[in-house]
Write a protein that holds these residues in place. Structure first.
Motif, PDB file in Angstrom:
ATOM      1  N   UNK A 199      20.254 -66.588  57.877  1.00  0.00           N
ATOM      2  CA  UNK A 199      19.536 -65.264  57.849  1.00  0.00           C
ATOM      3  C   UNK A 199      18.913 -64.780  56.468  1.00  0.00           C
ATOM      4  N   UNK A 200      17.626 -64.128  56.654  1.00  0.00           N
ATOM      5  CA  UNK A 200      17.082 -63.515  55.711  1.00  0.00           C
ATOM      6  C   UNK A 200      16.937 -64.556  54.452  1.00  0.00           C
ATOM      7  N   UNK A 201      16.599 -65.796  54.567  1.00  0.00           N
ATOM      8  CA  UNK A 201      16.336 -66.817  53.544  1.00  0.00           C
ATOM      9  C   UNK A 201      14.970 -66.533  52.896  1.00  0.00           C
ATOM     10  N   UNK A 202      15.191 -66.351  51.500  1.00  0.00           N
ATOM     11  CA  UNK A 202      14.060 -66.200  50.737  1.00  0.00           C
ATOM     12  C   UNK A 202      14.030 -67.351  49.822  1.00  0.00           C
ATOM     13  N   UNK A 203      15.173 -67.237  48.714  1.00  0.00           N
ATOM     14  CA  UNK A 203      15.269 -68.400  47.690  1.00  0.00           C
ATOM     15  C   UNK A 203      15.923 -69.555  48.387  1.00  0.00           C
ATOM     16  N   UNK A 204      15.463 -70.653  47.512  1.00  0.00           N
ATOM     17  CA  UNK A 204      15.781 -71.994  47.969  1.00  0.00           C
ATOM     18  C   UNK A 204      17.351 -72.139  48.589  1.00  0.00           C
ATOM     19  N   UNK A 205      17.609 -72.351  49.867  1.00  0.00           N
ATOM     20  CA  UNK A 205      18.943 -72.245  50.287  1.00  0.00           C
ATOM     21  C   UNK A 205      19.056 -73.240  51.228  1.00  0.00           C
TER      22      UNK A 205
ATOM     23  N   UNK B 249      15.611 -74.620  52.860  1.00  0.00           N
ATOM     24  CA  UNK B 249      14.373 -73.713  53.021  1.00  0.00           C
ATOM     25  C   UNK B 249      14.012 -72.753  51.691  1.00  0.00           C
ATOM     26  N   UNK B 250      12.913 -72.603  51.449  1.00  0.00           N
ATOM     27  CA  UNK B 250      12.887 -71.290  50.610  1.00  0.00           C
ATOM     28  C   UNK B 250      11.497 -70.584  51.444  1.00  0.00           C
ATOM     29  N   UNK B 251      11.478 -69.219  51.059  1.00  0.00           N
ATOM     30  CA  UNK B 251      10.248 -68.486  51.768  1.00  0.00           C
ATOM     31  C   UNK B 251       9.871 -67.318  50.609  1.00  0.00           C
ATOM     32  N   UNK B 252       8.644 -66.989  50.854  1.00  0.00           N
ATOM     33  CA  UNK B 252       8.067 -65.680  50.223  1.00  0.00           C
ATOM     34  C   UNK B 252       8.491 -64.631  50.670  1.00  0.00           C
TER      35      UNK B 252
ATOM     36  N   UNK C  18       8.753 -73.329  52.167  1.00  0.00           N
ATOM     37  CA  UNK C  18       8.874 -74.776  51.597  1.00  0.00           C
ATOM     38  C   UNK C  18      10.325 -75.174  52.500  1.00  0.00           C
ATOM     39  N   UNK C  19      10.326 -76.702  53.098  1.00  0.00           N
ATOM     40  CA  UNK C  19      11.199 -77.081  53.592  1.00  0.00           C
ATOM     41  C   UNK C  19      11.449 -78.307  53.166  1.00  0.00           C
TER      42      UNK C  19
END
Length: 105
Positions: free
Chosen positions: A9-15, A88-91, A45-46
């Protein structure tokens, strides 16, 4: 063969979305959803890391506000081998869900 899942949940930084695939196992990813929970566009990004190298599956892919991307639905099923990790990372904040089958390699 066992049906299992990972979620983040709530992924932003590369995790890392999953733990590394155990030795002598193979996973067949049968789906994945990445949901944009924000009110604006996000870029994701994935990638798959095999323990040493990152291989991009999606790079700077835009997901509109409130929409969900189904990358394995568009790409087909994915197979992960020993030590593979999906990242995965996201803005902006996204939720990720990944069901898979685990079997002996």
């Amino acid at each position: 063969m066992a049906l299992k899942r990972f979620s983040a949940r709530n992924v932003t930084a590369l995790a890392a979305i999953n733990t590394a695939v155990p030795a002598n196992k193979a996973w067949t990813v049968i789906g994945m959803s990445i949901c944009n929970k924000t009110t604006g566009m996000v870029a994701i990004d994935m990638l798959v890391n095999d323990g040493a190298t990152d291989t991009y599956i999606l790079k700077s892919f835009n997901i509109p506000a409130g929409e969900t991307l189904f990358p394995w639905g568009q790409l087909g099923k994915g197979v992960l081998a020993t030590n593979d990790i999906i990242k995965v990372s996201s803005t902006g904040a996204v939720d990720v869900y990944m069901p898979y089958y685990e079997e002996a390699a």
